[in-house]
Each structure stands twice: as structure tokens, then as C-alpha cells.
Design a protein around this motif. Structure first.
Motif, short mmCIF file in Angstrom:
data_model
loop_
_atom_site.label_atom_id
_atom_site.label_comp_id
_atom_site.label_asym_id
_atom_site.label_seq_id
_atom_site.Cartn_x
_atom_site.Cartn_y
_atom_site.Cartn_z
N LEU A 129 -16.90 -24.27 -45.03
CA LEU A 129 -15.75 -24.49 -45.88
C LEU A 129 -14.47 -24.61 -45.07
O LEU A 129 -14.28 -23.91 -44.08
N ARG A 130 -13.59 -25.49 -45.52
CA ARG A 130 -12.23 -25.57 -44.98
C ARG A 130 -11.31 -24.90 -45.99
O ARG A 130 -11.25 -25.33 -47.14
N GLN A 131 -10.64 -23.83 -45.59
CA GLN A 131 -9.75 -23.12 -46.49
C GLN A 131 -8.37 -23.76 -46.43
O GLN A 131 -7.83 -24.01 -45.36
N VAL A 132 -7.78 -24.03 -47.60
CA VAL A 132 -6.46 -24.63 -47.67
C VAL A 132 -5.56 -23.76 -48.53
O VAL A 132 -5.87 -23.51 -49.70
N ARG A 156 -23.28 -13.88 -42.36
CA ARG A 156 -24.70 -13.53 -42.51
C ARG A 156 -25.32 -14.24 -43.71
O ARG A 156 -26.54 -14.33 -43.83
N PHE A 157 -24.48 -14.74 -44.62
CA PHE A 157 -24.99 -15.47 -45.79
C PHE A 157 -25.04 -16.97 -45.55
O PHE A 157 -25.37 -17.74 -46.46
N GLY A 158 -24.70 -17.39 -44.34
CA GLY A 158 -24.69 -18.81 -44.04
C GLY A 158 -23.42 -19.51 -44.45
O GLY A 158 -23.35 -20.74 -44.48
N ILE A 159 -22.38 -18.74 -44.76
CA ILE A 159 -21.10 -19.30 -45.19
C ILE A 159 -20.08 -19.07 -44.08
O ILE A 159 -19.88 -17.94 -43.63
N GLN A 160 -19.45 -20.14 -43.65
CA GLN A 160 -18.48 -20.04 -42.57
C GLN A 160 -17.27 -20.92 -42.87
O GLN A 160 -17.38 -21.94 -43.55
N PHE A 161 -16.12 -20.50 -42.35
CA PHE A 161 -14.91 -21.32 -42.45
C PHE A 161 -14.75 -22.10 -41.16
O PHE A 161 -14.92 -21.56 -40.06
N VAL A 162 -14.42 -23.36 -41.30
CA VAL A 162 -14.29 -24.24 -40.14
C VAL A 162 -12.86 -24.76 -40.07
O VAL A 162 -12.12 -24.77 -41.05
N LEU A 172 -12.12 -24.63 -49.96
CA LEU A 172 -11.78 -23.43 -50.70
C LEU A 172 -10.26 -23.42 -50.79
O LEU A 172 -9.57 -23.31 -49.77
N ILE A 173 -9.73 -23.56 -51.99
CA ILE A 173 -8.30 -23.79 -52.19
C ILE A 173 -7.65 -22.59 -52.86
O ILE A 173 -8.17 -22.06 -53.85
N THR A 174 -6.51 -22.17 -52.33
CA THR A 174 -5.70 -21.13 -52.93
C THR A 174 -4.30 -21.68 -53.14
O THR A 174 -3.88 -22.62 -52.47
N GLY A 175 -3.58 -21.09 -54.09
CA GLY A 175 -2.21 -21.51 -54.34
C GLY A 175 -2.11 -22.54 -55.45
O GLY A 175 -3.09 -23.21 -55.80
#
Length: 271
Positions: A129-132, A156-162, A172-175
Motif C-alpha cells: 500500500l501507498r499511504q497518502v 507479518r500479515f503480508g501487508i506493507q507500506f511502500v 490507503l488514504i487519510t484526510g
């Protein structure tokens, strides 16, 4: 270096065994899923509606709370003379649909099963995921960042931020998406290879939150891109975010694939 290694050995294993084990203890002040006891609700009383800062509460045939707008501030609970509104210690609030965030009765709106089979088929057990941060205050971003610490260990769940959207499976968007961030967010979305997922975290990203009617925001992501996962809160607890993300990659409670219809959306092809 030796002192650091010895300290680490003394600390032992710090990552909690979620979801197979007990999750971290939630604080007493934690407000989870809102529950409305319709039988207690006084007819023509609009105390909760009037006090809500984001217009998250409405009444038609029943009183309803939109968790996509809700700040979980608890003002409605305090204002209700009949104590018809309560907040459970229920951390899993995420939904794969906007309508799944509407709470109106106890025992309704079970939000645990949100997985679409096509997402599981394409991404399997790995999600980059790319967090913005699209104009957020930093609260949702802070709770997302917590997931990378040793206690939570999101990887460990296979989820990473790139770092680069071209290496991501989704955003993954916030704001609330400020006008100044709208173009940057659009370019980031376009740079993610298809098929892609979009995850909104927090009331601002879902509906605009407190800034829904501000001319300098886009009132969230919904009018910009198709959304695959809504994680409500202001901010959501890290456990709420984690359980939502895991549900994108896990199977249904029965052990097989989740049986949800494949939703066809404009501009998206999965499979």
C-alpha cells in the motif's frame, strides 16, 4: 551494541498474537460501534441530532447513525435523555460498502465479513500500500504508523507500506482531500497499476468529517475513486485499522472464500 542486545533479550517476544490470540486491551474510554436502542428513543426528541457536529445522525422510520461521518465523540450519548445511544467495546468497524456503516439497531450491521472474492483472488496474502495524507490532521496517520511497530508488526500479515505508488497494489488514504492535495492524490492513484484497491481511513477520508462542507476540501474520497474498504473513526484505533486490513486478505469464517458478488465498477477490471 551489547547493552542493546541484552535489553532486547530481556524484553522477550513483544508482538501480540493477533488474530489467533487475545488482542491488546482497549482503554475504558474506547468508543466502538454505536448502538441505538429504538425502544428507548423518545418520539420527536432530536437532542442527539442537534448536538452532532457532523450531521451523522438522522431519523426516518428509525434513528440512524452514519459511522462514516461519526467522530465517536459521544456527544449524542450525553445529550440523549433516555440513554438510547451507547457505544460498544467492539473494535471491528470496517465495511466494504458505504451502506454497511449505517448503525440503527442492536445486533444489526455485523461488519466482520467484508471481503470480496475477487480481491482475495488477485492479491492473495500480500498487499503493498501507498499511504497518502490528503490534508489530514495527523491523528489517523499516527495510528496507521503504529502498525509498523514491534508490538503490531503489520508485515507479518503480508501487508506493507511502500514509497512509490508504482510498487503498490493500492492506496490507503487519510484526510478530507484538500483542494491543494486533489491533483497530487489523483496522480498517485493513476500511478498505481491496475487492478488496485482504495482504502479510506477515518471520518475525514470517508465523508469529509468536520470539514465536509468546507470549500477547500473535496469532502473525502468517495466522489473521486471507487472505494474497497471503509475504516471509520476519528481517528480509528490501530486495532480497528488492523482488523480491517486483515479482512481484505483472509478467508471467510467458514474457511472458504468469502461469497460476495463481484462488483463491476467503471474503469476497473479484476481477474
Amino acid at each position: 551494541m551489547i547493552k542493546s542486545m541484552l535489553a532486547r533479550i530481556r524484553q522477550g517476544y513483544q508482538t501480540f498474537p493477533f488474530p489467533k490470540g487475545e488482542p491488546p486491551a482497549l482503554p475504558d474510554r474506547f468508543r466502538g460501534r454505536p448502538v441505538i436502542h429504538q425502544e428507548r428513543c423518545v418520539e420527536n426528541c432530536e437532542a442527539c441530532i442537534q448536538v452532532c457536529p457532523t450531521n451523522a445522525i438522522a431519523r426516518d422510520s428509525h434513528l440512524r447513525i452514519d459511522m462514516g461521518r461519526c467522530l465517536f465523540c459521544g456527544a449524542c450519548r450525553e445529550a440523549c435523555p433516555a440513554r438510547a445511544i451507547e457505544f460498544e467495546q467492539h473494535y471491528h468497524l470496517s465495511s466494504g460498502t458505504r451502506g454497511g456503516l449505517i448503525s440503527h439497531e442492536p445486533g444489526r450491521n455485523e461488519l466482520g465479513a467484508i471481503l470480496r472474492a475477487d480481491i482475495h483472488r488477485v492479491f492473495g496474502r500480500s498487499l503493498k500500500l501507498r499511504q497518502v495524507c490528503a490534508g489530514g490532521c495527523g491523528a489517523c496517520e499516527a495510528d496507521v504508523n503504529v502498525l509498523g511497530t514491534i508490538g503490531w508488526d503489520l508485515g507479518r500479515f503480508g501487508i506493507q507500506f511502500v514509497a512509490a505508488p508504482r510498487h503498490a497494489d493500492g492506496l490507503l488514504i487519510t484526510g478530507p482531500v484538500t483542494q491543494n492535495m486533489k491533483l497530487a492524490l489523483q496522480k498517485t492513484y493513476d500511478a498505481v497499476p491496475s487492478p488496485k484497491v482504495v482504502i479510506t481511513v477515518g471520518a475525514c477520508a470517508i465523508s469529509g468529517g468536520l470539514y465536509a462542507n468546507h470549500p477547500e476540501t473535496c469532502a473525502g474520497v468517495e466522489d473521486l475513486f471507487p472505494i474497497d474498504l471503509y475504516i471509520p473513526g476519528c481517528p480509528p484505533h490501530p486495532l480497528t485499522i488492523l482488523s480491517g486490513l486483515i479482512s481484505l486478505l483472509t478467508r471467510s469464517p467458514s474457511g472458504g472464500r468469502a461469497h460476495f458478488p463481484c462488483v463491476t465498477r467503471p474503469g476497473r477490471t479484476i481477474g
